[in-house]
Motif scaffolding. Structure first.
Motif, short mmCIF file in Angstrom:
data_model
loop_
_atom_site.label_atom_id
_atom_site.label_comp_id
_atom_site.label_asym_id
_atom_site.label_seq_id
_atom_site.Cartn_x
_atom_site.Cartn_y
_atom_site.Cartn_z
N ASN A 24 0.83 -1.20 0.00
CA ASN A 24 0.00 0.00 0.00
C ASN A 24 0.88 1.25 0.00
O ASN A 24 2.10 1.16 -0.14
CB ASN A 24 -0.96 -0.01 1.19
CG ASN A 24 -0.24 -0.20 2.51
OD1 ASN A 24 0.79 0.43 2.75
ND2 ASN A 24 -0.77 -1.08 3.36
N SER A 25 0.26 2.39 0.18
CA SER A 25 0.98 3.66 0.07
C SER A 25 2.00 3.86 1.18
O SER A 25 2.85 4.75 1.10
CB SER A 25 -0.02 4.82 0.07
OG SER A 25 -0.82 4.79 1.24
N ASN A 26 1.94 3.04 2.23
CA ASN A 26 2.90 3.15 3.32
C ASN A 26 4.20 2.40 3.05
O ASN A 26 5.18 2.56 3.79
CB ASN A 26 2.29 2.64 4.63
CG ASN A 26 1.12 3.49 5.09
OD1 ASN A 26 1.15 4.71 4.95
ND2 ASN A 26 0.10 2.84 5.64
N ASP A 27 4.21 1.55 2.03
CA ASP A 27 5.40 0.77 1.73
C ASP A 27 6.43 1.60 0.97
O ASP A 27 6.11 2.62 0.36
CB ASP A 27 5.02 -0.47 0.91
CG ASP A 27 4.33 -1.52 1.76
OD1 ASP A 27 4.92 -1.95 2.76
OD2 ASP A 27 3.18 -1.88 1.43
N LYS A 28 7.67 1.10 1.02
CA LYS A 28 8.75 1.82 0.36
C LYS A 28 8.56 1.85 -1.16
O LYS A 28 7.95 0.96 -1.74
CB LYS A 28 10.09 1.17 0.69
CG LYS A 28 10.60 1.52 2.10
CD LYS A 28 12.05 1.10 2.25
CE LYS A 28 12.62 1.61 3.57
NZ LYS A 28 14.05 1.29 3.70
N ARG B 179 6.47 0.08 -5.73
CA ARG B 179 6.28 -0.18 -4.30
C ARG B 179 6.53 -1.67 -4.05
O ARG B 179 6.19 -2.52 -4.85
CB ARG B 179 4.87 0.20 -3.87
CG ARG B 179 4.60 1.69 -4.03
CD ARG B 179 3.40 2.15 -3.25
NE ARG B 179 3.17 3.56 -3.48
CZ ARG B 179 3.81 4.54 -2.85
NH1 ARG B 179 4.69 4.25 -1.92
NH2 ARG B 179 3.57 5.80 -3.13
N TYR B 180 7.11 -1.97 -2.87
CA TYR B 180 7.52 -3.35 -2.64
C TYR B 180 7.49 -3.71 -1.16
O TYR B 180 7.58 -2.86 -0.27
CB TYR B 180 8.92 -3.59 -3.20
CG TYR B 180 10.02 -2.84 -2.48
CD1 TYR B 180 10.74 -3.46 -1.46
CD2 TYR B 180 10.34 -1.52 -2.82
CE1 TYR B 180 11.75 -2.78 -0.79
CE2 TYR B 180 11.34 -0.84 -2.16
CZ TYR B 180 12.05 -1.47 -1.15
OH TYR B 180 13.03 -0.79 -0.48
N ASP B 181 7.36 -5.01 -0.91
CA ASP B 181 7.62 -5.63 0.38
C ASP B 181 8.87 -6.47 0.25
O ASP B 181 9.14 -7.04 -0.82
CB ASP B 181 6.46 -6.54 0.81
CG ASP B 181 5.27 -5.77 1.34
OD1 ASP B 181 5.42 -4.57 1.64
OD2 ASP B 181 4.19 -6.36 1.45
N LEU C 32 11.71 -10.10 -2.80
CA LEU C 32 11.01 -8.84 -3.01
C LEU C 32 9.70 -9.11 -3.73
O LEU C 32 9.66 -9.84 -4.72
CB LEU C 32 11.86 -7.88 -3.84
CG LEU C 32 13.19 -7.43 -3.24
CD1 LEU C 32 13.95 -6.55 -4.24
CD2 LEU C 32 12.96 -6.67 -1.94
N ILE C 33 8.62 -8.54 -3.23
CA ILE C 33 7.31 -8.59 -3.88
C ILE C 33 7.02 -7.18 -4.34
O ILE C 33 6.86 -6.27 -3.52
CB ILE C 33 6.20 -9.11 -2.93
CG1 ILE C 33 6.51 -10.54 -2.49
CG2 ILE C 33 4.86 -9.08 -3.62
CD1 ILE C 33 7.32 -10.63 -1.24
N SER D 163 4.15 0.67 -10.28
CA SER D 163 4.31 1.98 -9.64
C SER D 163 2.99 2.68 -9.37
O SER D 163 2.87 3.46 -8.42
CB SER D 163 5.20 2.88 -10.49
OG SER D 163 4.65 3.01 -11.79
N ASN D 164 1.94 2.38 -10.16
CA ASN D 164 0.65 3.06 -9.98
C ASN D 164 -0.30 2.29 -9.06
O ASN D 164 -1.43 2.71 -8.84
CB ASN D 164 -0.02 3.31 -11.33
CG ASN D 164 -0.29 2.02 -12.10
OD1 ASN D 164 0.23 0.97 -11.73
ND2 ASN D 164 -1.08 2.11 -13.14
N GLN D 165 0.14 1.15 -8.51
CA GLN D 165 -0.70 0.38 -7.60
C GLN D 165 -0.42 0.79 -6.16
O GLN D 165 0.73 0.89 -5.74
CB GLN D 165 -0.42 -1.12 -7.75
CG GLN D 165 -0.87 -1.70 -9.08
CD GLN D 165 -0.70 -3.21 -9.11
OE1 GLN D 165 -0.99 -3.90 -8.14
NE2 GLN D 165 -0.21 -3.72 -10.22
N THR D 166 -1.48 1.05 -5.41
CA THR D 166 -1.33 1.48 -4.03
C THR D 166 -2.02 0.54 -3.04
O THR D 166 -1.92 0.73 -1.84
CB THR D 166 -1.89 2.89 -3.83
OG1 THR D 166 -3.27 2.91 -4.22
CG2 THR D 166 -1.10 3.91 -4.65
#
Length: 274
Positions: A31-35, A42-44, A105-106, A110-113
């Motif tokens: 989500n938007s809180n991820d790096k 955006r990734y985990d 890494l998951i 870039s446009n997915q939040t």
């Protein structure tokens, strides 16, 4: 901060049982809180310690959007990667070439939040992933029972080049059911009830002889199910940390509207208890 999975220690020089498979499930969300990195999106990130020559399989299912799986070695070099679309399953398998802390890494576009996902992953030493061609029936059963812990994902994309799925001695065909992750083997399909009964009894007795006293046995006589009949014997190990079942069934499709090659089917199923 990366999300850290507690280290999963595998003692390379100690053998606990004939086969050993480790299995874990990750339910996550990007989500938007991820790096965010411009070259990734955006990734985990998950750090997992592996040992040389272990074999690992990651199964990813994105609920929405698409995701990339990137497997990074201890020197921060990309070792393997794949991509999974929304609602579809993708498997990434790898042979670990060196000890160390690896990173999975998951990555979302870039446009997915808001992207939820499930990852199942299993790992084992090589002797727990590939069965010898001359393995006897009991060894085959114990091998499959161990892999039921991980829904057989280590066998679905084998690294050796040959199929990883074991064909049990005496069976005519076998496969893994994609809906529930169970292993299915057929031992008879024909019109001779006496032969079907004999195969059913022999198969049940053979499996019983393979299992320890930690397994419980229960049987049910003929029951009507929709427009066919079935009887069966179930072996269950519910006290284990990863409870599993082995089910031997004899089906009677004589009066069924669905047509089969034969009226009687003897089938074995191995699965993890849900």
């Amino acid at each position: 901060m990366k999300k850290i999975i507690p280290f999963l220690f595998v003692f390379a020089n100690v053998v606990f049982g004939q086969f050993s498979v480790e299995f874990n499930v990750i339910n996550g969300e990007i989500n938007s809180n991820d790096k965010f990195k411009s070259e990734l999106g955006r990734y985990d990130g998950y750090e997992i310690e592996f040992y040389q020559n272990e074999i690992v399989s990651f199964l990813v299912l994105p609920e929405s959007g698409s995701l990339s799986l990137i497997f990074v070695d201890p020197e921060e070099k990309i070792y393997k990667q794949t991509r999974a679309e929304a609602g579809t399953v993708e498997i990434l398998s790898a042979l670990i070439p060196k000890d160390g802390e690896w990173v999975l890494l998951i990555v979302a576009d870039s446009n997915q939040t808001n992207c939820r996902y499930t990852i199942q992953y299993a790992f084992a030493a090589p002797n727990s992933v590939e069965l010898k061609d001359d393995a006897d029936f009991c060894t085959q059963i114990l091998f499959l029972v161990e892999h039921a812990k991980a829904n057989f994902i280590l066998l679905e994309v084998p690294l050796s080049g040959k199929t990883g799925l074991v064909k049990l001695t005496g069976s005519t065909e076998s496969f893994v059911d994609e809906n529930d992750g169970s292993y299915i083997a057929k031992f008879y399909e024909g019109n001779r009830i006496h032969k079907a009964n004999k195969i059913y009894k022999t198969l049940t007795d053979d499996i019983k002889n393979c299992l320890t006293n930690q397994w419980n046995e229960s049987s049910k006589d003929w029951n009507n199910v929709e427009d066919f009949k079935v009887k069966g014997t179930m072996f269950s190990n519910l006290t284990d940390a990863s409870p599993r079942y082995i089910q031997v069934s004899l089906f009677d499709f004589t009066d069924s509207k669905n047509r089969f090659t034969g009226n009687f089917v003897v089938q074995l199923e191995i699965r993890k208890a849900n």
